[in-house]
Design a protein around this motif. Structure first.
Motif, PDB file in Angstrom:
ATOM      1  N   LYS A   1       0.864  -1.176   0.000  1.00 37.10           N
ATOM      2  CA  LYS A   1       0.000   0.000   0.000  1.00 37.10           C
ATOM      3  C   LYS A   1       0.903   1.228   0.000  1.00 37.10           C
ATOM      4  O   LYS A   1       1.904   1.271   0.698  1.00 37.10           O
ATOM      5  CB  LYS A   1      -0.920  -0.018   1.211  1.00 37.10           C
ATOM      6  CG  LYS A   1      -1.906  -1.164   1.153  1.00 37.10           C
ATOM      7  CD  LYS A   1      -2.770  -1.235   2.376  1.00 37.10           C
ATOM      8  CE  LYS A   1      -3.684  -2.448   2.266  1.00 37.10           C
ATOM      9  NZ  LYS A   1      -4.488  -2.634   3.467  1.00 37.10           N
TER      10      LYS A   1
ATOM     11  N   LYS B   1      -3.128   4.151  -3.359  1.00 40.79           N
ATOM     12  CA  LYS B   1      -2.377   3.374  -4.347  1.00 40.79           C
ATOM     13  C   LYS B   1      -1.917   2.032  -3.790  1.00 40.79           C
ATOM     14  O   LYS B   1      -1.684   1.881  -2.602  1.00 40.79           O
ATOM     15  CB  LYS B   1      -1.158   4.155  -4.822  1.00 40.79           C
ATOM     16  CG  LYS B   1      -1.479   5.395  -5.617  1.00 40.79           C
ATOM     17  CD  LYS B   1      -0.200   6.124  -6.003  1.00 40.79           C
ATOM     18  CE  LYS B   1      -0.498   7.506  -6.513  1.00 40.79           C
ATOM     19  NZ  LYS B   1      -0.973   8.419  -5.495  1.00 40.79           N
ATOM     20  N   LEU B   2      -1.775   1.085  -4.717  1.00 43.14           N
ATOM     21  CA  LEU B   2      -1.129  -0.197  -4.455  1.00 43.14           C
ATOM     22  C   LEU B   2       0.018  -0.314  -5.433  1.00 43.14           C
ATOM     23  O   LEU B   2      -0.151  -0.063  -6.635  1.00 43.14           O
ATOM     24  CB  LEU B   2      -2.093  -1.362  -4.710  1.00 43.14           C
ATOM     25  CG  LEU B   2      -3.368  -1.428  -3.896  1.00 43.14           C
ATOM     26  CD1 LEU B   2      -4.243  -2.574  -4.406  1.00 43.14           C
ATOM     27  CD2 LEU B   2      -3.055  -1.614  -2.431  1.00 43.14           C
TER      28      LEU B   2
ATOM     29  N   ALA C   1      -8.348  -3.548  -5.603  1.00 40.26           N
ATOM     30  CA  ALA C   1      -8.153  -2.104  -5.793  1.00 40.26           C
ATOM     31  C   ALA C   1      -9.496  -1.402  -6.011  1.00 40.26           C
ATOM     32  O   ALA C   1      -9.738  -0.331  -5.445  1.00 40.26           O
ATOM     33  CB  ALA C   1      -7.219  -1.856  -6.978  1.00 40.26           C
TER      34      ALA C   1
ATOM     35  N   LYS D   1      -8.664   2.192  -4.810  1.00 40.08           N
ATOM     36  CA  LYS D   1      -7.237   2.462  -4.969  1.00 40.08           C
ATOM     37  C   LYS D   1      -6.843   2.274  -6.434  1.00 40.08           C
ATOM     38  O   LYS D   1      -7.532   1.601  -7.197  1.00 40.08           O
ATOM     39  CB  LYS D   1      -6.413   1.522  -4.089  1.00 40.08           C
ATOM     40  CG  LYS D   1      -6.666   1.749  -2.601  1.00 40.08           C
ATOM     41  CD  LYS D   1      -5.761   0.913  -1.751  1.00 40.08           C
ATOM     42  CE  LYS D   1      -6.045   1.046  -0.289  1.00 40.08           C
ATOM     43  NZ  LYS D   1      -5.897   2.355   0.270  1.00 40.08           N
ATOM     44  N   LYS D   2      -5.730   2.856  -6.798  1.00 44.32           N
ATOM     45  CA  LYS D   2      -5.156   2.706  -8.133  1.00 44.32           C
ATOM     46  C   LYS D   2      -3.914   1.827  -8.026  1.00 44.32           C
ATOM     47  O   LYS D   2      -3.277   1.742  -6.974  1.00 44.32           O
ATOM     48  CB  LYS D   2      -4.770   4.071  -8.723  1.00 44.32           C
ATOM     49  CG  LYS D   2      -5.941   5.030  -8.863  1.00 44.32           C
ATOM     50  CD  LYS D   2      -6.929   4.565  -9.893  1.00 44.32           C
ATOM     51  CE  LYS D   2      -8.045   5.599 -10.078  1.00 44.32           C
ATOM     52  NZ  LYS D   2      -9.009   5.192 -11.069  1.00 44.32           N
ATOM     53  N   ILE D   3      -3.555   1.198  -9.121  1.00 35.94           N
ATOM     54  CA  ILE D   3      -2.413   0.280  -9.144  1.00 35.94           C
ATOM     55  C   ILE D   3      -1.253   0.887  -9.908  1.00 35.94           C
ATOM     56  O   ILE D   3      -1.410   1.353 -11.031  1.00 35.94           O
ATOM     57  CB  ILE D   3      -2.801  -1.065  -9.789  1.00 35.94           C
ATOM     58  CG1 ILE D   3      -3.895  -1.753  -8.979  1.00 35.94           C
ATOM     59  CG2 ILE D   3      -1.575  -1.971  -9.937  1.00 35.94           C
ATOM     60  CD1 ILE D   3      -4.481  -2.985  -9.637  1.00 35.94           C
TER      61      ILE D   3
ATOM     62  N   VAL E   1      -8.204   1.205 -13.049  1.00 34.47           N
ATOM     63  CA  VAL E   1      -7.406   1.168 -11.819  1.00 34.47           C
ATOM     64  C   VAL E   1      -5.904   1.269 -12.070  1.00 34.47           C
ATOM     65  O   VAL E   1      -5.138   1.476 -11.139  1.00 34.47           O
ATOM     66  CB  VAL E   1      -7.683  -0.103 -10.976  1.00 34.47           C
ATOM     67  CG1 VAL E   1      -9.106  -0.094 -10.465  1.00 34.47           C
ATOM     68  CG2 VAL E   1      -7.369  -1.357 -11.730  1.00 34.47           C
TER      69      VAL E   1
END
Length: 94
Positions: A26, A31-32, A60, A65-67, A87
């Motif tokens: 994370k 974000k991831l 995500a 979250k976005k990757i 994502v």
């Protein structure tokens, strides 16, 4: 393939020695960073890698979250599949 999740991975098999896994960190609140995907010989050619990427994509989306993809395999899957572009925000340069 049955997948399990811990705080930084989706994996198949035993958590101490998984047959396949995708690792993420994370980063900030939104974000991831996916930094590694591994598929053991016994699972190759069965779509295991794509299933792992899809698990991270779904996670995500659920977590808003976005990757960011540092892993070349994950980056290729995300880049080449438009359904994941919502994502995927790019690559991580170390």
């Amino acid at each position: 393939m049955k997948l399990y999740q811990d705080d930084k991975r989706f994996f198949a098999g035993d958590s101490d020695n998984p047959e396949a896994y995708i690792h993420f960190e994370k980063f900030g609140d939104d974000k991831l960073i996916v930094d590694h995907t591994y598929v053991g010989e016994s699972m190759r050619g069965q779509g295991a890698g794509k299933q792992l990427v899809e698990a991270v994509v779904n996670y995500a989306r659920e977590e808003n979250k976005k990757i960011v993809a540092h892993c070349p395999y994950t980056r290729d899957v995300l880049t080449n599949n438009e359904e994941y572009h919502d994502v995927f925000i790019g690559i991580h340069n170390s």
